[in-house]
Motif scaffolding. Structure first.
Motif, PDB file in Angstrom:
ATOM      1  N   ASP A 506     -22.338  15.911  34.652  1.00 58.92           N
ATOM      2  CA  ASP A 506     -21.271  16.058  35.596  1.00 58.92           C
ATOM      3  C   ASP A 506     -21.080  16.889  36.459  1.00 58.92           C
ATOM      4  N   GLY A 507     -21.992  18.098  36.440  1.00 58.40           N
ATOM      5  CA  GLY A 507     -21.982  19.072  37.382  1.00 58.40           C
ATOM      6  C   GLY A 507     -21.558  20.525  36.634  1.00 58.40           C
ATOM      7  N   THR A 508     -20.573  20.089  35.556  1.00 59.73           N
ATOM      8  CA  THR A 508     -20.191  21.530  34.868  1.00 59.73           C
ATOM      9  C   THR A 508     -21.300  22.550  34.588  1.00 59.73           C
ATOM     10  N   VAL A 509     -20.991  23.772  34.963  1.00 59.49           N
ATOM     11  CA  VAL A 509     -22.000  24.932  34.829  1.00 59.49           C
ATOM     12  C   VAL A 509     -21.358  25.666  33.312  1.00 59.49           C
ATOM     13  N   PRO A 510     -22.298  26.009  32.451  1.00 58.85           N
ATOM     14  CA  PRO A 510     -21.683  26.460  31.293  1.00 58.85           C
ATOM     15  C   PRO A 510     -21.351  27.855  31.516  1.00 58.85           C
ATOM     16  N   TRP A 511     -20.352  28.542  30.508  1.00 55.74           N
ATOM     17  CA  TRP A 511     -19.982  29.845  30.579  1.00 55.74           C
ATOM     18  C   TRP A 511     -21.100  30.734  30.570  1.00 55.74           C
ATOM     19  N   PHE A 512     -22.189  30.529  29.699  1.00 59.48           N
ATOM     20  CA  PHE A 512     -23.228  31.374  29.397  1.00 59.48           C
ATOM     21  C   PHE A 512     -24.240  30.532  29.477  1.00 59.48           C
ATOM     22  N   VAL A 513     -25.780  30.952  29.914  1.00 58.13           N
ATOM     23  CA  VAL A 513     -26.868  30.523  29.898  1.00 58.13           C
ATOM     24  C   VAL A 513     -28.199  31.263  29.515  1.00 58.13           C
ATOM     25  N   PRO A 514     -28.940  30.794  28.542  1.00 59.01           N
ATOM     26  CA  PRO A 514     -29.162  29.565  27.878  1.00 59.01           C
ATOM     27  C   PRO A 514     -27.876  29.352  27.095  1.00 59.01           C
ATOM     28  N   VAL A 534     -21.512  30.612  39.673  1.00 59.02           N
ATOM     29  CA  VAL A 534     -22.846  31.275  39.892  1.00 59.02           C
ATOM     30  C   VAL A 534     -23.626  30.243  40.474  1.00 59.02           C
ATOM     31  N   ALA A 535     -23.655  29.122  40.396  1.00 61.07           N
ATOM     32  CA  ALA A 535     -24.485  27.959  40.949  1.00 61.07           C
ATOM     33  C   ALA A 535     -24.568  27.975  42.373  1.00 61.07           C
ATOM     34  N   THR A 536     -23.353  28.522  42.802  1.00 57.42           N
ATOM     35  CA  THR A 536     -23.257  28.486  44.509  1.00 57.42           C
ATOM     36  C   THR A 536     -23.488  29.978  45.254  1.00 57.42           C
ATOM     37  N   GLN A 555     -31.935  25.191  44.572  1.00 55.70           N
ATOM     38  CA  GLN A 555     -30.821  25.190  44.015  1.00 55.70           C
ATOM     39  C   GLN A 555     -29.661  24.574  44.626  1.00 55.70           C
ATOM     40  N   PHE A 556     -30.015  23.846  45.560  1.00 60.75           N
ATOM     41  CA  PHE A 556     -29.106  23.136  46.466  1.00 60.75           C
ATOM     42  C   PHE A 556     -28.411  22.074  45.554  1.00 60.75           C
ATOM     43  N   GLU A 557     -28.952  21.192  44.917  1.00 58.43           N
ATOM     44  CA  GLU A 557     -28.447  20.293  44.097  1.00 58.43           C
ATOM     45  C   GLU A 557     -27.532  20.657  43.176  1.00 58.43           C
ATOM     46  N   SER A 558     -27.965  21.647  42.459  1.00 59.44           N
ATOM     47  CA  SER A 558     -26.963  22.485  41.168  1.00 59.44           C
ATOM     48  C   SER A 558     -25.761  22.770  41.794  1.00 59.44           C
ATOM     49  N   ALA A 559     -25.744  23.501  42.934  1.00 60.99           N
ATOM     50  CA  ALA A 559     -24.625  24.082  43.760  1.00 60.99           C
ATOM     51  C   ALA A 559     -23.835  23.025  43.972  1.00 60.99           C
TER      52      ALA A 559
END
Length: 864
Positions: A506-514, A534-536, A555-559
């Motif tokens: 749904d587009g949610t970016v985690p608080w930390f990666v991995p 961070v994604a944008t 990264q456009f689609e992620s952003a």
């Protein structure tokens, strides 16, 4: 004579084993005449003694397209460049860069992961590290040999008793289910005609070791330790042979009794198997290996240098604590491990416990939480002495308590027997800053050391306690500073691929990666402002600093999906004013155990970031030629900014959160209606700074912006007041307290010398060091005016009583620099603009000038 550097391949420091089949090229031009401009370039590609030269009419010299057919897997080619100016003259050809592709296709892999199946508790913190090996015979003179290697866990390979490569903690930490990084090694010189042996040490690492706080989790990505290796040999006569990990390998327990990222390493030299990676070693008693599964489509080549040992630091003092403990002080909070050289009786155990700080003269480990952070070595009793350092762990520390040392510790330290080995991702340094204030210079050094210690394969939050995860918000706010100080283009663009891999559908970016499991605060994953952004904002930062449109395209689609998610949460009123938020995390006014309780409304922060990210996606789309997306997200950004003003800006121009972060966000994110509102906001921000006696009143969100907001609105004097304040909380408070890195909390060490009682207290945490970018751009006055420094802005703003400052930036076009000094009623400025770039000069007193490449000097009256 115009000269050209050897071409750079993508963002690689060493273009060996790369994963790009058509890598882009960059170069710098030097010694060109005044006014010279590139009009054409010629790229020569050397393949198997055949050369192909392609000429292109273009002024571009940064990340230009690969000019000829794509590379095949394993292919090695030479690349040279020449350039032509408007006068029609060609430069001399550049030196040649050799580039070699790795294994580019899944069907290039025939190796499978191998390891031991041991009867052990999968939840135990004391699982043994293992060894795997195989002997083989080579029957001819070798022309070339490459080892392609990775692991489930961490690995160190050896051939014929010799360590392969200089990397450590490989293959690093990625979203392993999607992307397992492999490395390529040139092992030609290690092989011999006749009998050979290949083996690997294996340790838990991030793959199956303990991760997370409050006890953490094990086996997050798997429970096996496995090595995947493919050794490809080419003989002089053209024959090829491949040795792969398969069921012919054998395994055994290693002398590493226990190893973990958080807990350190225990090693018993009595358990060593001498010469176990030599052909003469008898492995008849070793165990057969189990062959694991791995989808070769997940194997990826690195985009950045590996982690390496970069530096050695000797102790500056040997202390004796009130309790009688012997403690080494290395004089610098650093990240790495201690190497020992020791002689003593068999069975003697030397233990090293590390910590960042002392309290009451003893090492203080409470800030480590549950991290054991301890290494031990049990001697074999060799008469010639023994040397050891841990393989599969790292610590954040300044102090090391030594117990069980069998000799004279003071004399042995003086002889170099205990040395700290500093490790981090081997990034190229690109930005330097100096000034007349030694405390500010120390602050800058602290930022650099803090970044080094936290860029260990991923951008982490701290390097010492039971956490060390890739918090997305931390690197979002620090990204511009990181991109100034070091070439992070390859590392962070690679990490952004993991951000997208862990991004929810749904587009949610985690608080930390991995992502690792956590407690209810972080699991299930939910959207959070500043962290998810961070994604944008990180792709946009990388584009601005390195001129790489490719990272925007990737990264456009992620952003876009992140902004779409926030849009769905905000709803038609465009206000993101519901749900869990960290807000202006670690505002110094927040209680020690509630660091999100800031002076600035957390939903003001969320809506401001919504507007900023929507604008960033619109800008990305415009660069990429996606006009419909540019219009859609540009309209969305304007709507959110209008909603922000309606909800958070009062009729008199002040804000509903009358706090420094609120005004800084509104100014720097350009959310105010007009210059009148900006002027009111700037004046109120300056007033708040002075009302607080120039003490910091911002957390993670406001700190990177507050000095810029003051400078942009004509209050640089207030920005200097903030910078130079030494009372608590402030940047220089940390410095005068003896900090050698940037702290997580403004008052991690209290004025009485005790540690802040908060359980979240790190002394090496880069986020609040984001002010260093402002030091470069505004104090020294060197900033990109166009992406990749194609156009440079020189706009120093002297103040604060500083008498000189300078910055040097290694840009994609070459080295740019500025140095200014204050004389009697005059400001003297020396500048260098690299070939291929232009510059705008903006000096106090409305002095404006356009500059071409070369060295320039200017003197202007110093305004009162």
């Amino acid at each position: 004579m115009t000269t050209v550097s050897a071409p750079r391949i993508e963002h690689h420091r060493e273009p060996f084993g790369i994963g790009e089949s058509a890598p882009r090229l960059s170069w710098t031009t030097t010694d060109a005449p005044a006014g010279w401009r590139q009009e054409r370039y010629a790229v020569t590609v050397v393949r198997d003694d055949a050369e192909e030269t392609v000429e292109v009419t273009s002024a571009e010299q940064v990340l230009v397209p690969w000019p000829t057919r794509a590379l095949d897997s394993r292919e090695r080619v030479g690349v040279r460049v020449a350039v032509q100016g408007a006068d029609g003259r060609w430069s001399s050809e550049s030196p040649q860069t050799w580039v070699e592709a790795g294994l580019l296709h899944p069907d290039d892999w025939s190796a499978r992961p191998v390891g031991l199946d041991l009867d052990e508790d999968p939840e135990s913190d004391a699982r043994r590290a293992t060894l795997v090996r195989r002997s083989f015979r080579l029957d001819g003179e070798i022309s070339r040999a490459r080892l392609y290697a990775t692991a489930h866990g961490l690995y160190e390979p050896e051939i014929n008793g010799e360590r392969v490569g200089s990397d450590t903690l490989s293959p690093g930490w990625t979203v392993y289910r999607e992307r397992l990084r492999y490395y390529t090694y040139d092992v030609t010189a290690l092989l011999v005609v006749g009998e050979n042996a290949l083996g690997a040490w294996l340790g838990d690492g991030w793959y199956r070791g303990r991760l997370g706080w409050r006890g953490g989790y094990r086996n997050v990505f798997g429970s096996d330790l496995s090595f995947l290796g493919q050794l490809e040999i080419t003989y002089v006569d053209g024959r090829r042979e491949t040795i792969v990990t398969d069921d012919s390998w054998k395994g055994a327990l290693s002398p590493i009794l226990r190893s973990g990222i958080y807990d350190g390493e225990d090693y018993d030299a009595r358990e060593e198997l001498p010469e176990w990676t030599t052909a003469a070693f008898d492995d008849a008693q070793w165990l057969p290996v189990a062959v694991r599964d791995r989808d070769p489509r997940t194997l990826v080549a690195p985009t950045a240098p590996p982690v390496r040992v970069i530096e050695e630091v000797a102790p500056v003092a040997v202390l004796t604590s009130p309790g009688g403990a012997r403690i080494l002080d290395f004089g610098q909070n650093l990240v790495g491990r201690v190497r020992i050289s020791v002689t003593g009786p068999r069975g003697t155990t030397v233990t090293l416990r590390t910590a960042e700080v002392l309290q009451e003269g003893e090492i203080y480990t409470r800030p480590l939480r549950s991290a054991r952070s301890s290494d031990s070595y049990t001697l074999a009793g060799r008469t010639g002495g023994e040397e050891w350092e841990p393989r599969f762990t790292f610590h954040g520390f300044r102090y090391a308590e030594v117990s069980g040392w069998p000799g004279d510790l003071d004399a042995d330290v003086a002889a170099g027997a205990l040395i700290a080995r500093v490790l981090h991702t081997d990034l190229e340094r690109t930005g330097w800053f100096t000034c007349s204030d030694p405390l500010v210079e120390q602050l800058h050094r602290n930022v650099v050391w803090g970044m080094r210690g936290n860029f260990v394969d991923i951008p982490t939050d701290c390097p010492q306690r039971d956490e060390r995860v890739g918090w997305t918000g931390d690197v979002q706010v620090f990204g511009p500073t990181a991109s100034t100080l070091f070439d992070v283009s390859g590392m962070l663009s690679g990490w952004l691929r993991d951000v997208e891999a862990d991004q929810l559908p749904d587009g949610t970016v985690p608080w930390f990666v991995p992502v690792i499991p956590s407690h209810k605060v972080w699991s299930p994953i939910r959207a959070g402002a500043a962290w998810g952004d961070v994604a944008t904002l990180l792709p946009w930062t990388l584009y601005q600093r390195f001129g790489d449109e490719g990272v925007l395209a990737t990264q456009f689609e992620s952003a876009r999906r992140w902004v779409d998610k926030v849009e769905s949460l905000a709803g038609p009123d465009r206000l993101w004013n519901e749900g869990f938020q960290l807000g202006d995390w670690l505002d110094p006014a927040a209680p020690p155990q509630d660091p999100g309780d800031a002076r600035t409304d957390r939903y003001l922060v969320a809506t401001a970031y919504f507007a900023r990210s929507a604008r960033a996606v619109a800008d990305m789309a415009r660069v990429l030629g996606r006009s419909a997306d540019a219009d859609r997200y540009g309209t969305l950004a304007s709507e959110v900014a209008a909603a922000f003003r309606g909800a958070y800006v009062k009729p008199d121009g002040t804000m509903t959160s009358d706090a420094q972060t609120a005004y800084a966000l509104a100014i720097v994110f350009d959310l105010l209606a007009d210059e009148t509102q900006r002027a009111i906001a700037g004046a109120r921000l300056a007033a708040l700074v002075h009302a607080a006696d120039n003490r910091i009143a911002t957390g993670f969100v406001g700190t990177p912006l507050v000095c810029d907001a003051l400078t942009l609105t004509g209050h640089a004097d207030a920005a200097y007041d903030l910078l130079l304040e030494q009372g608590c909380p402030s940047w220089l408070y940390q410095v005068v307290q003896g900090a050698t890195t940037v702290w997580e909390r403004w008052d991690a060490m209290l004025p009485d010398g005790t540690v802040n009682p908060g359980t979240m207290t790190s002394f090496n945490h880069y986020a609040l060091g984001a002010v260093a970018d402002w030091l470069h751009r505004s104090v020294a006055g060197l900033a990109p005016a166009e992406p990749g420094y194609r156009r440079i802005r020189f706009a120093p703003r002297p103040g604060g009583g500083l008498t000189h400052a300078s910055a040097m930036q290694r840009t994609p076009y070459g080295d740019a620099s500025i140095a200014w000094r204050v004389g009697e009623d005059e400001l003297h400025v020396d500048l260098v603009v690299p070939v291929g770039a232009t510059a705008e000069l903006d000096l106090p007193g409305a002095v404006r000038e356009e500059l071409g490449h070369g060295a320039h000097a200017r003197t202007v009256p110093l305004l009162p």
